[in-house]
Design an enzyme around this catalytic site. Sequence first.
Site, short mmCIF file in Angstrom:
data_model
loop_
_atom_site.label_atom_id
_atom_site.label_comp_id
_atom_site.label_asym_id
_atom_site.label_seq_id
_atom_site.Cartn_x
_atom_site.Cartn_y
_atom_site.Cartn_z
N CYS A 1 -1.60 8.43 3.94
CA CYS A 1 -1.68 8.09 2.52
C CYS A 1 -3.03 8.47 1.91
O CYS A 1 -3.14 8.63 0.70
CB CYS A 1 -1.41 6.60 2.32
SG CYS A 1 -2.46 5.51 3.31
N GLU B 1 0.87 -1.18 0.00
CA GLU B 1 0.00 0.00 0.00
C GLU B 1 0.90 1.22 0.00
O GLU B 1 1.67 1.45 0.95
CB GLU B 1 -0.94 0.04 1.20
CG GLU B 1 -1.91 1.22 1.06
CD GLU B 1 -2.92 1.33 2.17
OE1 GLU B 1 -3.97 0.69 2.07
OE2 GLU B 1 -2.63 2.05 3.14
#
Length: 488
Positions: free
Chosen positions: A288, A254
Amino acid sequence: MSPSSTRPVHARNLIDGAWTDSAKSTESINPATGAVLGTFADGGADEARAAIDAARRAFRAGDWARDRDLRAKALFELADRMTERREELIELLSLENGKIIPEATLEIDLTISKIRYYGALALTDSGRAAEVKPGLYSMTLRQPAGVAGVIAPWNSPVILSVRSFAPALAAGCTVAMKLPGQTGLTNGLLYEILRSTKSLPAGVVNTFTESGSAGARLIVADPDVDVISYTGSTGVGRSIMSDASQHLKGMSLELGGKTPMIVFDDADLDAAVPVLTAAITTFTGQFCMTGSRILVQRGIADELRTRLSAALESVRVGPGTDPASQMGPLIDKANAERVDRVVADAGAYAKILVRGGVVTEGPLAAGAFFRPSLVETDDVQLPIVQQEVFGPVATFEIFDDEADAIARANATDYGLAASVWTRDVDRPLRVGRELEAGTVWANTWAVIVDQMEEGGFKQSGVGRLNGVRGLEEFQETKHIVHPAPRAA
């Protein structure tokens, strides 16, 4: 290992069920004050080698890979032990990472629920079986991949490490894990909780803290590590994929994001503005899924520009432990100065609506504080649009219609998440279907649930975390064929 404890504050590594120190000891710094909180054993390749070897022995010799009841018991107990030390974790995470207390509380509470979810999933299995031809039986079984290498970042070290190692454990893998030096004391407290989980066999989880990268590189490249789970930057993710390719390892990455927050002219701005502000400032933008692109339809652009600018200018910046703070410091001064340079550079090619910037005067000057910034542009190719800032900085971009919004939203290499704001009940599905993003929220942001997968499109990663797929990332599927013809 809280700084409020009467014990000396020095965090060690946990390998093969035992405490281990390192040749190097590094200070942990409070980003809000610059004060030293304690020290931690700063590992590297030696610790990684020991962690990998211990994990391999535990996988081959013990019952962990075969005993799902043991795995569930250990995960449930781990959740109990973490609950017992919840307040310590919240306090230390806030001090060392800089999160305000509500954000640190959110991280720890979500972590505990995630451990329990994967404890339950350890007891759950699915597969297929059929008599595919007369007397020919076929079935699929899932087996643990082996040793899982986990590398987690400093921005949310507890939940992002657990998000990887809990499904790995539930799947039957053993773990070699590297955690970041910026949160060395928080890591140490997590290691204490792991060691106090009596039903977790020695060697099943082996974990060390590292400021550098030699240990992480060994985990990625070593043939005794079967699968990698990494959360972090896209650049490092590409390097990991390249280094692991020699052994064709399973890979869950990720990576970065540039989340577009798409606000249509029928949106409820009273509901949207506080969430847009939070999307820019939560975790001080070190997230993120930070809502770093505000895309607004032309009809309400003037109103949203005014309201969002005022909201960002009024954000109370301060130490994470201060109840009055709405946004804490960045992880360190170097990152505060880096983010400030990004905004300063943007001033040469875009319009600065809210300058924000490094706090250089008053009681906060000793810390890594940065006030939020908002930058307006109509060019999606500019660096401020294309590159992840990892700080409380957002762009303000105007679009005309749905097609324009979709084209702009998809104009970067990233595809982790997006948010659509509208009163039209069909628009979130209609627009969301066209967005190149792994998660799309309708009239909300950053809602993540344990049961449903998350992950990135494009340069935001490969694989998925959370949900059943999160566990399957750590499993192999075996096809068993058994001829058993009808008796004569």
